[in-house]
Design a protein around this motif. Structure first.
Motif, PDB file in Angstrom:
ATOM      1  N   ASP A   4      20.835 -14.476   4.975  1.00 12.17           N
ATOM      2  CA  ASP A   4      21.972 -13.814   5.616  1.00 12.17           C
ATOM      3  C   ASP A   4      22.594 -12.762   4.716  1.00 12.17           C
ATOM      4  O   ASP A   4      23.319 -11.887   5.193  1.00 12.17           O
ATOM      5  CB  ASP A   4      23.031 -14.846   6.003  1.00 12.17           C
ATOM      6  N   THR A   5      22.336 -12.847   3.417  1.00 14.79           N
ATOM      7  CA  THR A   5      22.864 -11.873   2.455  1.00 14.79           C
ATOM      8  C   THR A   5      21.929 -10.684   2.251  1.00 14.79           C
ATOM      9  O   THR A   5      22.207  -9.823   1.424  1.00 14.79           O
ATOM     10  CB  THR A   5      23.117 -12.556   1.101  1.00 14.79           C
ATOM     11  N   GLY A   6      20.821 -10.637   2.982  1.00 14.72           N
ATOM     12  CA  GLY A   6      19.906  -9.515   2.879  1.00 14.72           C
ATOM     13  C   GLY A   6      18.866  -9.646   1.785  1.00 14.72           C
ATOM     14  O   GLY A   6      18.219  -8.653   1.426  1.00 14.72           O
ATOM     15  N   LEU A   7      18.663 -10.854   1.260  1.00 13.17           N
ATOM     16  CA  LEU A   7      17.606 -11.068   0.275  1.00 13.17           C
ATOM     17  C   LEU A   7      16.313 -11.386   1.023  1.00 13.17           C
ATOM     18  O   LEU A   7      16.243 -12.358   1.772  1.00 13.17           O
ATOM     19  CB  LEU A   7      17.954 -12.212  -0.669  1.00 13.17           C
ATOM     20  N   VAL A   8      15.294 -10.578   0.797  1.00 15.28           N
ATOM     21  CA  VAL A   8      13.992 -10.755   1.428  1.00 15.28           C
ATOM     22  C   VAL A   8      13.050 -11.396   0.421  1.00 15.28           C
ATOM     23  O   VAL A   8      13.011 -11.017  -0.741  1.00 15.28           O
ATOM     24  CB  VAL A   8      13.416  -9.407   1.894  1.00 15.28           C
ATOM     25  N   VAL A   9      12.278 -12.380   0.868  1.00 16.86           N
ATOM     26  CA  VAL A   9      11.289 -13.019   0.001  1.00 16.86           C
ATOM     27  C   VAL A   9       9.906 -12.805   0.595  1.00 16.86           C
ATOM     28  O   VAL A   9       9.737 -12.694   1.804  1.00 16.86           O
ATOM     29  CB  VAL A   9      11.566 -14.529  -0.191  1.00 16.86           C
ATOM     30  N   GLY A  10       8.920 -12.747  -0.287  1.00 21.87           N
ATOM     31  CA  GLY A  10       7.545 -12.550   0.159  1.00 21.87           C
ATOM     32  C   GLY A  10       6.636 -12.365  -1.024  1.00 21.87           C
ATOM     33  O   GLY A  10       6.781 -13.021  -2.052  1.00 21.87           O
ATOM     34  N   GLN A  11       5.708 -11.426  -0.904  1.00 20.51           N
ATOM     35  CA  GLN A  11       4.751 -11.210  -1.970  1.00 20.51           C
ATOM     36  C   GLN A  11       4.342  -9.745  -2.008  1.00 20.51           C
ATOM     37  O   GLN A  11       4.510  -9.006  -1.034  1.00 20.51           O
ATOM     38  CB  GLN A  11       3.517 -12.098  -1.776  1.00 20.51           C
ATOM     39  N   ALA A  12       3.816  -9.330  -3.158  1.00 22.82           N
ATOM     40  CA  ALA A  12       3.204  -8.019  -3.299  1.00 22.82           C
ATOM     41  C   ALA A  12       1.697  -8.198  -3.311  1.00 22.82           C
ATOM     42  O   ALA A  12       1.178  -9.212  -3.777  1.00 22.82           O
ATOM     43  CB  ALA A  12       3.677  -7.350  -4.589  1.00 22.82           C
ATOM     44  N   LEU A  13       1.007  -7.197  -2.768  1.00 22.52           N
ATOM     45  CA  LEU A  13      -0.446  -7.273  -2.678  1.00 22.52           C
ATOM     46  C   LEU A  13      -1.068  -5.949  -3.106  1.00 22.52           C
ATOM     47  O   LEU A  13      -0.431  -4.904  -3.055  1.00 22.52           O
ATOM     48  CB  LEU A  13      -0.881  -7.598  -1.249  1.00 22.52           C
ATOM     49  N   THR A  14      -2.313  -6.028  -3.492  1.00 24.47           N
ATOM     50  CA  THR A  14      -3.094  -4.832  -3.757  1.00 24.47           C
ATOM     51  C   THR A  14      -4.477  -5.027  -3.181  1.00 24.47           C
ATOM     52  O   THR A  14      -4.936  -6.167  -3.000  1.00 24.47           O
ATOM     53  CB  THR A  14      -3.185  -4.545  -5.265  1.00 24.47           C
ATOM     54  N   LYS A  15      -5.138  -3.922  -2.876  1.00 24.92           N
ATOM     55  CA  LYS A  15      -6.445  -4.006  -2.253  1.00 24.92           C
ATOM     56  C   LYS A  15      -7.496  -4.427  -3.270  1.00 24.92           C
ATOM     57  O   LYS A  15      -7.545  -3.917  -4.386  1.00 24.92           O
ATOM     58  CB  LYS A  15      -6.825  -2.648  -1.672  1.00 24.92           C
ATOM     59  N   ASN A  27      -3.346 -11.162  -3.728  1.00 23.41           N
ATOM     60  CA  ASN A  27      -1.962 -11.567  -3.929  1.00 23.41           C
ATOM     61  C   ASN A  27      -1.555 -11.315  -5.378  1.00 23.41           C
ATOM     62  O   ASN A  27      -2.143 -11.862  -6.316  1.00 23.41           O
ATOM     63  CB  ASN A  27      -1.816 -13.057  -3.584  1.00 23.41           C
ATOM     64  N   LEU A  28      -0.516 -10.508  -5.566  1.00 28.73           N
ATOM     65  CA  LEU A  28      -0.010 -10.228  -6.907  1.00 28.73           C
ATOM     66  C   LEU A  28       1.122 -11.168  -7.304  1.00 28.73           C
ATOM     67  O   LEU A  28       1.595 -11.103  -8.439  1.00 28.73           O
ATOM     68  CB  LEU A  28       0.462  -8.771  -6.985  1.00 28.73           C
ATOM     69  N   GLY A  29       1.547 -12.009  -6.382  1.00 27.99           N
ATOM     70  CA  GLY A  29       2.573 -12.986  -6.716  1.00 27.99           C
ATOM     71  C   GLY A  29       3.838 -12.824  -5.907  1.00 27.99           C
ATOM     72  O   GLY A  29       4.020 -11.870  -5.150  1.00 27.99           O
ATOM     73  N   PRO A  30       4.770 -13.792  -6.049  1.00 31.47           N
ATOM     74  CA  PRO A  30       6.001 -13.787  -5.253  1.00 31.47           C
ATOM     75  C   PRO A  30       6.973 -12.710  -5.698  1.00 31.47           C
ATOM     76  O   PRO A  30       7.092 -12.398  -6.883  1.00 31.47           O
ATOM     77  CB  PRO A  30       6.573 -15.193  -5.490  1.00 31.47           C
ATOM     78  N   ARG A  31       7.683 -12.178  -4.727  1.00 35.37           N
ATOM     79  CA  ARG A  31       8.666 -11.129  -4.972  1.00 35.37           C
ATOM     80  C   ARG A  31       9.908 -11.380  -4.127  1.00 35.37           C
ATOM     81  O   ARG A  31       9.853 -12.048  -3.086  1.00 35.37           O
ATOM     82  CB  ARG A  31       8.110  -9.741  -4.611  1.00 35.37           C
ATOM     83  N   VAL A  32      11.030 -10.825  -4.580  1.00 38.15           N
ATOM     84  CA  VAL A  32      12.238 -10.755  -3.766  1.00 38.15           C
ATOM     85  C   VAL A  32      12.697  -9.315  -3.728  1.00 38.15           C
ATOM     86  O   VAL A  32      12.457  -8.547  -4.673  1.00 38.15           O
ATOM     87  CB  VAL A  32      13.376 -11.675  -4.287  1.00 38.15           C
ATOM     88  N   TRP A  33      13.320  -8.948  -2.638  1.00 32.88           N
ATOM     89  CA  TRP A  33      13.885  -7.612  -2.466  1.00 32.88           C
ATOM     90  C   TRP A  33      15.346  -7.761  -2.082  1.00 32.88           C
ATOM     91  O   TRP A  33      15.686  -8.546  -1.179  1.00 32.88           O
ATOM     92  CB  TRP A  33      13.152  -6.836  -1.392  1.00 32.88           C
ATOM     93  N   ARG A  34      16.193  -7.003  -2.741  1.00 35.24           N
ATOM     94  CA  ARG A  34      17.637  -7.029  -2.420  1.00 35.24           C
ATOM     95  C   ARG A  34      17.942  -5.812  -1.552  1.00 35.24           C
ATOM     96  O   ARG A  34      17.750  -4.681  -1.971  1.00 35.24           O
ATOM     97  CB  ARG A  34      18.489  -7.028  -3.687  1.00 35.24           C
ATOM     98  N   CYS A  35      18.431  -6.088  -0.345  1.00 37.54           N
ATOM     99  CA  CYS A  35      18.652  -5.038   0.649  1.00 37.54           C
ATOM    100  C   CYS A  35      20.151  -4.835   0.900  1.00 37.54           C
ATOM    101  O   CYS A  35      20.925  -5.778   0.747  1.00 37.54           O
ATOM    102  CB  CYS A  35      17.965  -5.402   1.949  1.00 37.54           C
TER     103      CYS A  35
END
Length: 387
Positions: free
Chosen positions: A361-372, A379-387
């Motif tokens: 609800d605070t706009g924190l997105v969780v997921g992962q970064a990837l590369t081809k 999978n490059l590992g877990p990430r968070v994004w602050r929006c």
């Protein structure tokens, strides 16, 4: 039709350029990552497609857009349709989540509404290893069996998930450093797809007799906060629950022959109401938070956002269902985050892509970064994004 052929048939209907990910790569990713359980089949064919669509690249993000002030969605209507814009709605800055020593192929799968707690899993062979982050600090949770998969966490830091140990599988609650097994009624039950938890620490899941598939003879179980004894909810035959809101409302769908027919919201006394749909569509609701629920509709394959106060629906311009939603109506669908129908850009370094799994609800997105990597995403590992 076996699971793999059904998966291939459904993926053929998804409008994803074949040059980006080949069908065989999707199937391999589905085998490894789509919760690897028969539960996706048990939840219905659409649930199988939902889980595997996590392997489809999200709407591509690009760096350099100027941020805007986040805002919640406007009123939805039954005829409304929001097209996912290629112009990002805002720019969210990425932070790498640290990973406990020895764990590999780690993904973040969910976040609590406050953004304090994040849960995810590492993978060893075909088995899960659970992780809880609190304020960004990781903790590898103890192993109860061969595979321990965390699936959700609430604002009190109470975690739920699934244990599989040989032929034994069950739902657990992890609270204050201790596991509790949540008991099912007498019989031999298969839980699916994954347990959900609300702010009061109530837990729900569907179970079907072991050996059944497609949700045949399934029931919906509720464990109230602090209880290990399940309550069978008085929902109609064919009802499957996917999430439980803080006010106790349960969202999901009615299923027939293993496929969703109409999205529903129920109270715990079994009183239900259909969530509105455009003509000619079937639907399922997969997640709820506050006044909002999200899911998908078929045969269009688009995401859906419902206002639970009015029942009205907005058709999202995504190739895949909504999988998570926050109290402002931000939706995670096919690895992208949408607000007011526009993509919220998740900043990543050059050569990488983002895949969102949850939003607080605070706009924190969780997921992962990837590369081809060859014909598959690495999978490059877990990430968070602050929006």
């Amino acid at each position: 039709m076996n699971e793999e052929q059904e998966l291939r048939d459904r993926l053929e209907a998804v409008d994803v350029p074949r040059s980006r990910i080949e069908m065989d790569a999707l199937v391999r990713a589905g085998r490894r990552r789509a919760f690897r359980r028969r539960s996706v089949q048990a939840a219905g064919g659409v649930a199988l497609a939902t889980a595997v669509l996590l392997a489809v690249p999200p709407i591509l993000t690009r760096a350099g857009a100027q941020p805007t002030v986040p805002a919640g969605p406007g009123p939805a209507s039954a005829s409304a349709e929001a097209t996912a814009s290629t112009r990002p709605a805002s720019l969210c800055r990425m932070t790498e989540l640290p990973v406990p020593s020895g764990l590999k192929d780690v993904t973040a799968v969910a976040v609590d509404p406050t953004g304090k707690y994040v849960v995810g899993n590492g993978v060893v062979g075909q088995d899960f290893r659970p992780i809880l982050w609190a304020d960004g600090q990781p903790q590898a949770l103890p192993m109860l069996g061969q595979s321990v998969q965390v699936t959700a966490v609430n604002a009190n830091g109470v975690v739920v998930g699934l244990v599989q140990d040989g032929q034994q599988e069950y739902v657990f609650r992890y609270e204050n450093g201790a596991y509790t097994r949540l008991l099912t009624p007498p019989g031999n039950w298969h839980p699916y797809p994954t347990p959900a938890i609300n702010g009061s620490s109530d837990v729900i899941i569907n179970v079907e007799p072991r050996g059944n598939s497609g949700g045949k003879d399934s029931i919906v179980l509720l464990w109230k906060a602090g209880s290990t004894t399940a309550v069978k909810l008085p929902l109609p035959a064919g009802a499957n629950a996917q999430d439980i809101n803080d006010d106790g409302t349960i969202v999901g769908a009615m299923y027939k022959d293993g496929l969703a027919t109409v999205a529903y919201a129920w109270d715990q006394q079994g009183n239900g109401r259909k969530l509105k749909l455009p003509a000619g569509q079937r639907a399922a609701a997969y997640a709820a938070q506050g006044d909002w629920a999200t899911g998908g509709m078929w045969p269009s394959g688009a995401g859906a956002l419902w206002n639970l106060q009015t029942g009205e629906v907005t058709k999202l311009g995504t190739h895949g269902p909504g999988e998570a939603v926050n109290a402002s109506g931000w939706v995670v669908a096919s690895g992208a985050v949408l607000r007011d129908g526009a993509v919220v850009e998740l900043a990543v370094p050059s050569g990488q892509t983002s895949r969102a799994a949850g939003v607080s609800d605070t706009g924190l997105v969780v997921g992962q970064a990837l590369t081809k990597a060859r014909d598959d995403d690495q999978n490059l590992g877990p990430r968070v994004w602050r929006c």
